[in-house]
Design an enzyme around this catalytic site. Sequence first.
Site, PDB file in Angstrom:
ATOM      1  N   LYS A 112      68.328  42.213 -64.919  1.00  0.00           N
ATOM      2  CA  LYS A 112      67.779  40.878 -64.650  1.00  0.00           C
ATOM      3  C   LYS A 112      66.851  40.863 -63.450  1.00  0.00           C
ATOM      4  O   LYS A 112      65.862  40.126 -63.428  1.00  0.00           O
ATOM      5  CB  LYS A 112      68.919  39.874 -64.467  1.00  0.00           C
ATOM      6  CG  LYS A 112      69.755  39.627 -65.708  1.00  0.00           C
ATOM      7  CD  LYS A 112      70.758  38.505 -65.465  1.00  0.00           C
ATOM      8  CE  LYS A 112      71.684  38.316 -66.647  1.00  0.00           C
ATOM      9  NZ  LYS A 112      72.660  39.412 -66.777  1.00  0.00           N
ATOM     10  N   GLU A 133      70.957  33.370 -57.131  1.00  0.00           N
ATOM     11  CA  GLU A 133      69.729  32.683 -57.500  1.00  0.00           C
ATOM     12  C   GLU A 133      69.913  31.198 -57.234  1.00  0.00           C
ATOM     13  O   GLU A 133      71.019  30.665 -57.392  1.00  0.00           O
ATOM     14  CB  GLU A 133      69.452  32.931 -58.987  1.00  0.00           C
ATOM     15  CG  GLU A 133      68.150  32.399 -59.525  1.00  0.00           C
ATOM     16  CD  GLU A 133      67.984  32.765 -60.992  1.00  0.00           C
ATOM     17  OE1 GLU A 133      67.321  33.776 -61.274  1.00  0.00           O
ATOM     18  OE2 GLU A 133      68.537  32.050 -61.844  1.00  0.00           O
ATOM     19  N   LYS A 186      77.260  29.052 -74.388  1.00  0.00           N
ATOM     20  CA  LYS A 186      76.573  28.082 -75.231  1.00  0.00           C
ATOM     21  C   LYS A 186      77.483  27.627 -76.367  1.00  0.00           C
ATOM     22  O   LYS A 186      78.110  28.447 -77.042  1.00  0.00           O
ATOM     23  CB  LYS A 186      75.295  28.699 -75.793  1.00  0.00           C
ATOM     24  CG  LYS A 186      74.302  29.091 -74.706  1.00  0.00           C
ATOM     25  CD  LYS A 186      73.303  30.093 -75.207  1.00  0.00           C
ATOM     26  CE  LYS A 186      72.562  30.714 -74.028  1.00  0.00           C
ATOM     27  NZ  LYS A 186      71.749  31.868 -74.436  1.00  0.00           N
TER      28      LYS A 186
END
Length: 205
Positions: free
Chosen positions: A24, A111, A148
Amino acid sequence: ARCAQAGVRFAGPGREALALFGDKTASRARARELGVPVLAGTEPGPGDDGTVLAAAGALLREHGAVMVKAVAGGGGRGLRPVTREADLPGTLRRCSSEAAAAFGDGMVYAERLLPGARHIEVQAIGDGTGAVAVLGDRDCSLQRRRQKLIEIAPAGVTGAVAARLGAAATALIGSAGYAGLATVEFLVAGEDVAFLEVKIGRAHV
């Protein structure tokens, strides 16, 4: 790599693309090179690294919340939000341990957390020459514990935002000479778009 050594052509992304999008932080660096927006983040390191902790703490104080992320893997593992600085050391260690157990790589980073953003995914396909076509998009915002639950296609993103998403996905996938299907994930808040990561070989029919 074994296919290349044996002179066998692999039907799918090459090893360079797999290495790039399997990391990532490397993907984030490529996005920045291409002018694709990314959220503020730290450099990666082990969960017990004091340098990572200090950088994550500074990021949290600046933005009010961060998401701790595993460098490798996905599926919600090694991924947790933090809103209190006192929780950072334990969260970094837990995410690192979880990622090491699941993916064999305990490297993590933090992040900026963007509350209220929609999670939009763009489906793209490349032919290995740098040519890329965008096949569609979907809204994956309905989640439980970063997993999800429902994906809605099309995402209902239009105008300039849709154009930016398509251009960003095309640039990222094309830059790697990608062959096959890929899912390019973004956060969208109003007119703002931020790249998250690329998932390799995912398609939804």
